[in-house]
Design a protein around this motif. Structure first.
Motif, mmCIF file in Angstrom:
data_model
loop_
_atom_site.group_PDB
_atom_site.id
_atom_site.type_symbol
_atom_site.label_atom_id
_atom_site.label_comp_id
_atom_site.label_asym_id
_atom_site.label_seq_id
_atom_site.Cartn_x
_atom_site.Cartn_y
_atom_site.Cartn_z
ATOM 1 N N GLN A 1 -21.422 9.052 85.233
ATOM 2 C CA GLN A 1 -21.478 7.711 84.645
ATOM 3 C C GLN A 1 -21.473 6.658 85.743
ATOM 4 O O GLN A 1 -20.761 6.793 86.736
ATOM 5 C CB GLN A 1 -20.249 7.444 83.762
ATOM 6 C CG GLN A 1 -20.288 8.118 82.406
ATOM 7 C CD GLN A 1 -19.107 7.708 81.530
ATOM 8 O OE1 GLN A 1 -18.116 7.151 82.019
ATOM 9 N NE2 GLN A 1 -19.199 7.989 80.244
ATOM 10 N N GLU B 1 -13.966 10.298 81.086
ATOM 11 C CA GLU B 1 -14.584 8.969 81.147
ATOM 12 C C GLU B 1 -13.842 8.178 82.210
ATOM 13 O O GLU B 1 -12.811 8.644 82.736
ATOM 14 C CB GLU B 1 -14.514 8.277 79.778
ATOM 15 C CG GLU B 1 -13.104 8.095 79.244
ATOM 16 C CD GLU B 1 -12.583 6.678 79.345
ATOM 17 O OE1 GLU B 1 -13.261 5.759 78.892
ATOM 18 O OE2 GLU B 1 -11.471 6.489 79.897
ATOM 19 N N VAL C 1 -28.161 5.438 76.146
ATOM 20 C CA VAL C 1 -28.112 5.461 77.605
ATOM 21 C C VAL C 1 -26.928 4.670 78.137
ATOM 22 O O VAL C 1 -26.533 4.836 79.289
ATOM 23 C CB VAL C 1 -29.421 4.938 78.242
ATOM 24 C CG1 VAL C 1 -30.547 5.944 78.028
ATOM 25 C CG2 VAL C 1 -29.819 3.582 77.688
ATOM 26 N N CYS C 2 -26.330 3.821 77.293
ATOM 27 C CA CYS C 2 -25.200 3.004 77.751
ATOM 28 C C CYS C 2 -24.337 2.671 76.542
ATOM 29 O O CYS C 2 -24.866 2.385 75.469
ATOM 30 C CB CYS C 2 -25.741 1.721 78.382
ATOM 31 S SG CYS C 2 -24.475 0.529 78.857
ATOM 32 N N GLY D 1 -17.755 -1.758 75.268
ATOM 33 C CA GLY D 1 -17.144 -2.716 74.365
ATOM 34 C C GLY D 1 -15.862 -3.286 74.938
ATOM 35 O O GLY D 1 -15.460 -2.959 76.061
ATOM 36 N N GLY E 1 -29.969 16.121 78.135
ATOM 37 C CA GLY E 1 -29.280 14.825 78.143
ATOM 38 C C GLY E 1 -27.815 14.910 77.778
ATOM 39 O O GLY E 1 -27.133 13.872 77.715
ATOM 40 N N THR F 1 -12.841 4.619 82.119
ATOM 41 C CA THR F 1 -12.067 3.414 81.817
ATOM 42 C C THR F 1 -10.553 3.631 81.972
ATOM 43 O O THR F 1 -9.859 2.807 82.577
ATOM 44 C CB THR F 1 -12.369 2.945 80.379
ATOM 45 O OG1 THR F 1 -13.788 2.889 80.233
ATOM 46 C CG2 THR F 1 -11.770 1.582 80.092
ATOM 47 N N ALA G 1 -20.358 2.048 80.135
ATOM 48 C CA ALA G 1 -20.753 3.131 81.046
ATOM 49 C C ALA G 1 -22.123 3.642 80.637
ATOM 50 O O ALA G 1 -22.461 3.668 79.451
ATOM 51 C CB ALA G 1 -19.733 4.256 81.017
ATOM 52 N N TYR H 1 -17.902 1.534 89.041
ATOM 53 C CA TYR H 1 -17.667 2.878 89.573
ATOM 54 C C TYR H 1 -18.844 3.776 89.228
ATOM 55 O O TYR H 1 -19.614 3.482 88.304
ATOM 56 C CB TYR H 1 -16.368 3.485 89.000
ATOM 57 C CG TYR H 1 -16.314 3.442 87.481
ATOM 58 C CD1 TYR H 1 -15.762 2.338 86.825
ATOM 59 C CD2 TYR H 1 -16.851 4.477 86.709
ATOM 60 C CE1 TYR H 1 -15.742 2.282 85.438
ATOM 61 C CE2 TYR H 1 -16.820 4.424 85.324
ATOM 62 C CZ TYR H 1 -16.277 3.325 84.699
ATOM 63 O OH TYR H 1 -16.271 3.256 83.328
ATOM 64 N N ARG I 1 -16.785 16.753 79.947
ATOM 65 C CA ARG I 1 -16.461 16.909 78.518
ATOM 66 C C ARG I 1 -16.963 18.276 78.069
ATOM 67 O O ARG I 1 -18.111 18.631 78.354
ATOM 68 C CB ARG I 1 -17.133 15.819 77.664
ATOM 69 C CG ARG I 1 -16.631 14.433 77.988
ATOM 70 C CD ARG I 1 -17.227 13.369 77.070
ATOM 71 N NE ARG I 1 -16.967 12.046 77.603
ATOM 72 C CZ ARG I 1 -17.411 10.917 77.097
ATOM 73 N NH1 ARG I 1 -18.160 10.922 76.000
ATOM 74 N NH2 ARG I 1 -17.117 9.756 77.662
HETATM 75 P P1 HAM Z 1 -19.091 6.801 76.053
HETATM 76 O O1 HAM Z 1 -19.923 6.225 74.964
HETATM 77 O O2 HAM Z 1 -18.215 7.947 75.692
HETATM 78 O O3 HAM Z 1 -18.219 5.610 76.623
HETATM 79 O O4 HAM Z 1 -20.011 7.248 77.245
HETATM 80 C C1 HAM Z 1 -20.901 6.327 77.851
HETATM 81 C C2 HAM Z 1 -22.232 6.982 78.138
HETATM 82 O O5 HAM Z 1 -22.046 8.168 78.925
HETATM 83 C C3 HAM Z 1 -22.978 7.484 76.919
HETATM 84 O O6 HAM Z 1 -23.678 6.440 76.308
HETATM 85 C C4 HAM Z 1 -23.918 8.497 77.515
HETATM 86 O O7 HAM Z 1 -25.048 7.836 78.077
HETATM 87 C C5 HAM Z 1 -23.091 9.093 78.638
HETATM 88 N N1 HAM Z 1 -22.510 10.380 78.207
HETATM 89 C C6 HAM Z 1 -21.409 10.591 77.451
HETATM 90 N N2 HAM Z 1 -21.192 11.908 77.270
HETATM 91 C C7 HAM Z 1 -22.185 12.557 77.930
HETATM 92 C C8 HAM Z 1 -22.525 13.936 78.136
HETATM 93 N N3 HAM Z 1 -21.786 14.918 77.648
HETATM 94 N N4 HAM Z 1 -23.628 14.225 78.876
HETATM 95 C C9 HAM Z 1 -24.391 13.226 79.397
HETATM 96 N N5 HAM Z 1 -24.111 11.911 79.245
HETATM 97 C C10 HAM Z 1 -23.029 11.579 78.522
HETATM 98 C C11 HAM Z 1 -17.315 5.715 77.633
HETATM 99 O O8 HAM Z 1 -17.211 6.696 78.338
HETATM 100 C C12 HAM Z 1 -16.535 4.456 77.895
HETATM 101 N N6 HAM Z 1 -15.591 4.704 79.002
HETATM 102 C C13 HAM Z 1 -17.459 3.284 78.206
HETATM 103 C C14 HAM Z 1 -16.694 2.031 78.455
HETATM 104 C C15 HAM Z 1 -16.367 1.481 79.637
HETATM 105 N N7 HAM Z 1 -16.182 1.249 77.508
HETATM 106 C C16 HAM Z 1 -15.540 0.244 78.063
HETATM 107 N N8 HAM Z 1 -15.638 0.383 79.374
#
Ligand code: HAM
Length: 422
Positions: A126, A81, A280-281, A284, A119, A83, A304, A106, A112
């Motif tokens: 991201q 990710e 999709v997003c 927090g 999806g 952040t 993200a 970004y 992962r």
């Molecule tokens: P996250 O919920 O782990 O948050 O990921 C954000 C978005 O990335 C998810 O809602 C989804 O749309 C997409 N996503 C996650 N994993 C996958 C995957 N394996 N394949 C496709 N899309 C995926 C974060 O990553 C935090 N860094 C968000 C954030 C930023 N919070 C505060 N600042």
């Protein structure tokens, strides 16, 4: 069997890449207007950044990281990710000393080790924003409003904003205890994952998709009832700002998110038609992360978006025609071929899109390809044209054509007469 892309990864071929470019241009315009600035951090970081930042008890750190030793025996991890890396850069470069609020965005690949499905990938992309240095609920409302603007500009009208507050550290510690006390007598009835989480990361049990666990969780104490007065006030202010901005939301008291750094506001945008991969997003507040990673106490919030998911939903939008004339060069004979190549370079320098047919096949076949290429005009040079330094300009839509001197094509007046103003 031949070589294939690794499981969970995918190639983005040129026909799909057009949508990615539209997506990025749309996001960039919306974020520019809100004075967000782009930041790029490395694709791999020290493993300890993610262990400390995202939390050792999370699925991401526990089971999903691509971690390896490099040749200097350092433990590195492909970023799961964005952040943690942005916060590391914020601290390392002292961005806090510039005063005020840093509004950053970004876009890039994340990794992962998850079970792939539509999806959900092992390499995915991201788009993210991070606002560092403000505890003001207006920051929460601003990032949410910008996410919605981007989703709407991409044509995703049918998204629901799910909102919750996970409170501050103390609120959560009280709640965690109440939740464990409530769940312990039901431990044997929980699904195996949730049993495992009961003492490691009990809040994640709220997210379980198992129907029996869900039924137990439905009667559990609610996190929102454990918020301190100031956490409660922050949450109410965020809600009232969203109302003023005309942004509808649903409060979802079991929304806890999969990363440990969150405090206060937690939210997700969900799109019904994608089922369980419909988030999709997600984002927090993370008011303690900067400090936990060694920086000064700095409240922050961000989100993200998963771009593969957005592209799936944008999928059937028509592609917009290029505003620049697209010329396709058809030649036969060695002198014509050479002239065609030179002419193409000169026209590219004037800003045209120029594609040269290298096939050496018949005029008929080259013209067929010209028609399929999406070009607006075809420039034909045969032996006669080459000898006379001329070219046949053919309008592909109407089939009309006109013979002109090559020198005319290279003059501004001639080009604007033939192709319109550039
Ligand atoms: P996250 O919920 O782990 O948050 O990921 C954000 C978005 O990335 C998810 O809602 C989804 O749309 C997409 N996503 C996650 N994993 C996958 C995957 N394996 N394949 C496709 N899309 C995926 C974060 O990553 C935090 N860094 C968000 C954030 C930023 N919070 C505060 N600042």
């Amino acid at each position: 069997m031949g070589l294939q892309a690794p499981r969970g990864t995918r190639d983005i071929l040129p026909a799909e890449r057009i949508y990615w470019q539209q997506l990025e241009a749309t996001a960039r315009q919306i974020l520019d207007r809100a004075a967000y600035r782009e930041i790029c951090t490395p694709i791999f970081e020290q493993t300890s950044l993610f262990e400390r930042g995202i939390g050792e008890a999370t699925d991401i750190v526990g089971k999903e990281m691509y971690t390896f030793q490099d040749r200097g025996d350092r433990s590195l991890t492909l970023r799961p990710e964005g952040t943690a890396g942005v916060v590391r850069a914020y601290i390392e470069h002292g961005l806090y000393s510039q005063g005020g609020v840093q509004r950053l965005w970004y876009l890039g690949p994340m990794f992962r080790y998850e079970r792939p499905q539509s999806g959900r990938y092992r390499q995915f992309h991201q788009l993210g924003v991070e606002v560092l240095g403000s505890a003001d609920p207006r920051a929460d409302a601003e990032v949410i409003a910008l996410a919605l603007d981007i989703l709407k500009a991409l044509g995703l009208e049918d998204v629901t904003l799910m909102l919750n507050s996970v409170g501050d550290r103390d609120d959560r510690a009280h709640y965690r205890q109440a939740l464990v006390d409530y769940l312990t007598p039901y431990a044997a009835d929980l699904d195996p994952d949730s049993q495992d989480r009961l003492h490691r990361n009990p809040l994640r049990i709220l997210d379980s998709k198992d129907p029996r666990t869900q039924a137990i969780v439905n009667e559990a104490p609610r996190l929102l009832d454990y918020l301190s007065a100031s956490s409660q006030q922050h949450f109410e202010q965020v809600q009232s700002l969203l109302e003023e901005l005309g942004i509808p939301y649903q409060i979802n008291p079991t929304l806890v998110r999969g990363l440990d750094y969150y405090t206060h506001t937690a939210f997700e945008f969900q799109q019904g038609s994608l089922g369980t991969e419909g988030t999709v997003c997600g984002g927090g507040r993370y008011d303690h992360l900067v400090e936990e990673l060694g920086g000064p106490a700095t409240p922050a919030i961000g989100w993200a978006m998963g771009l593969e998911r957005l592209i799936l939903l944008m999928g059937d939008r028509p592609k917009e025609p290029s505003p620049v004339p697209h010329l396709y060069v058809v030649t036969r004979g060695s002198s014509a071929e050479r002239q065609g190549l030179v002419l193409a370079q000169q026209l590219r320098h004037q800003g045209y899109i120029v594609e040269v047919d290298f096939s050496g096949s018949s005029f008929k076949n080259q013209l067929k390809r010209a028609n399929r290429s999406g070009a607006t005009h075809c420039l034909v040079i045969g032996e006669e044209e080459a000898a006379a330094q001329t070219v046949q300009v053919k309008w592909l839509a109407s089939g009309e054509q006109e013979q002109v001197a090559q020198a005319d094509l290279l003059s501004a007046a001639g080009r604007s007469r033939l192709f319109g103003e550039q």
